[in-house]
Write an enzyme that holds these catalytic residues in place. Structure first.
Site, mmCIF file in Angstrom:
data_model
loop_
_atom_site.group_PDB
_atom_site.id
_atom_site.type_symbol
_atom_site.label_atom_id
_atom_site.label_comp_id
_atom_site.label_asym_id
_atom_site.label_seq_id
_atom_site.Cartn_x
_atom_site.Cartn_y
_atom_site.Cartn_z
ATOM 1 N N PRO A 90 -25.305 -28.152 -40.918
ATOM 2 C CA PRO A 90 -26.034 -27.901 -39.662
ATOM 3 C C PRO A 90 -26.940 -26.699 -39.844
ATOM 4 C CG PRO A 90 -23.765 -27.134 -39.497
ATOM 5 C CD PRO A 90 -23.879 -27.844 -40.810
ATOM 6 N N MET A 91 -28.217 -26.834 -39.469
ATOM 7 C CA MET A 91 -29.171 -25.723 -39.605
ATOM 8 C C MET A 91 -30.051 -25.668 -38.365
ATOM 9 S SD MET A 91 -30.329 -25.904 -43.614
ATOM 10 C CE MET A 91 -30.473 -27.694 -43.685
ATOM 11 N N GLN A 96 -22.058 -29.529 -34.227
ATOM 12 C CA GLN A 96 -21.475 -28.196 -34.389
ATOM 13 C C GLN A 96 -21.718 -27.348 -33.153
ATOM 14 O OE1 GLN A 96 -22.973 -24.765 -36.854
ATOM 15 N NE2 GLN A 96 -21.300 -25.382 -38.201
ATOM 16 N N CYS A 154 -21.989 -18.552 -39.264
ATOM 17 C CA CYS A 154 -23.394 -18.137 -39.182
ATOM 18 C C CYS A 154 -23.496 -16.610 -39.118
ATOM 19 C CB CYS A 154 -24.080 -18.748 -37.966
ATOM 20 S SG CYS A 154 -25.834 -18.302 -37.846
ATOM 21 N N LYS A 207 -16.251 -24.387 -39.961
ATOM 22 C CA LYS A 207 -17.043 -23.877 -41.081
ATOM 23 C C LYS A 207 -16.946 -22.358 -41.088
ATOM 24 C CE LYS A 207 -21.533 -24.622 -43.351
ATOM 25 N NZ LYS A 207 -22.148 -23.302 -43.526
ATOM 26 N N GLY A 264 -22.827 -23.621 -50.431
ATOM 27 C CA GLY A 264 -23.444 -22.425 -50.995
ATOM 28 C C GLY A 264 -23.924 -22.635 -52.416
ATOM 29 N N GLY A 271 -27.356 -27.190 -47.647
ATOM 30 C CA GLY A 271 -28.102 -26.630 -46.532
ATOM 31 C C GLY A 271 -29.549 -26.370 -46.874
#
Length: 318
Positions: A16-17, A70, A101, A140, A200, A223
């Site tokens: 999710p971004m 999310q 985040c 997350k 990551g 991501g």
């Protein structure tokens, strides 16, 4: 991969971004092999106050199922009210909780990775949602400086009823700098019984395979490397299946993808919701003369001029 009773056709997930993973972008990632996509993160407080713009971030369609939505917040009571509302409206296959985040817009209010300093509150939030939703709940997180503290949080999330956990191998303080430490992810996978997903520094075919092999995780989450590059999912899935790099023309692929992306934005009446120039510039990252093209995009007057700049980029690259 299986999360709760949900069978996911593969193990490559789109992260999710914010301002990135809208419906058209998710559809493209699914088309190219993403096994599960997540919405932009949604504020629990905004859902409670019926903020239409925020709630609309969960808009989906059958072509992208399964879908994860999310949410973020810092209150178990608010989070469950918002999650129940989202469950009612969109019926997602997964509801994910953001504890990772590092953006100040979230952490200043005690949300996102700021919650990593409050393990008991993390447990309470996960427990409240897990016990009151019919949708599987996942979480997350980011890692902490200390391995034991990170493991404590991972165990608390599992014991609270989460069906899976995604671990970004950077600390809150790192933001997106430095390297992701997958030693933490590997250790969490060794100790938990629920699915663990590594996140990551997964940027290409080789890093995807190495991360899966080293961490022995159930899946990987991609991501920032996918921004402007949804075809990355095709490349990675092909490599993991065959052991061979997929041959393709990078420039023409990028231009074809942004044309399709703009078309999907129009089809779903979402063009007004995005910063068109910024998103067009993402598609030029890593390309020959990309900096020059980004300048042209910045002064373009309309989408046709943007596409013309991209076409010229490909012509110069040949």
């Amino acid at each position: 991969m299986k999360i709760a009773d949900l069978k996911i056709p593969g193990n490559i997930l789109l992260a999710p971004m914010s301002n990135v993973t809208n419906l058209p972008f998710r559809l493209m990632c699914r088309k190219y092999g993403a096994s599960l996509t997540y919405s932009e993160m949604i504020s629990a407080d905004a859902v409670i106050y019926e903020n239409k713009k925020t709630i609309n971030r969960g808009i989906s369609c059958e072509d992208e199922r399964p879908l994860g939505i999310q949410i973020f917040g810092n209150s178990p009571e608010t989070m469950i009210k918002a999650a129940l509302r989202i469950e009612e409206i969109y019926k997602p296959e997964i509801i994910d909780i953001n504890f990772g985040c590092p953006a100040k817009t979230l952490t200043k209010d005690g949300c996102g990775s700021a919650l990593l300093s409050s393990p008991e509150l993390i447990h309470d939030i996960v427990k409240e949602l897990s016990e009151n939703l019919s949708t599987p709940v996942t979480a997350k997180i980011r890692i902490l400086q200390d391995m034991e503290n990170t493991l404590e949080i991972a165990h608390l999330i599992e014991s609270a009823g989460a069906s899976a956990i995604t671990v970004h191998g950077r600390t809150r303080q790192q933001q997106y700098s430095g390297k992701a430490n997958h030693d933490y992810v590997r250790k969490i996978k060794q100790e938990l019984s629920i699915p663990v997903i590594a996140n990551g520094d997964i940027v290409d075919e080789i890093s995807a395979q190495q991360t899966l092999e080293y961490t022995e995780c159930d899946g990987i989450m991609i991501g920032r490397a996918a921004m402007g590059n949804p075809f990355l999912f095709k490349r990675i899935s092909h490599y993991l299946e065959t052991g061979e790099l997929l041959e393709y023309k990078q420039c023409s692929q990028r231009v074809a993808d942004i044309r399709e992306y703009f078309s999907l934005l129009e089809e779903h009446e979402l063009m007004h919701t995005v910063h068109v120039k910024a998103q067009a510039q993402w598609f030029t990252r890593g390309m020959k003369n990309g900096r020059h093209v980004r300048k042209n995009i910045d002064v373009a007057k309309n989408i046709d001029e943007i596409l013309l700049s991209l076409d010229r980029m490909c012509k110069d690259a040949n």
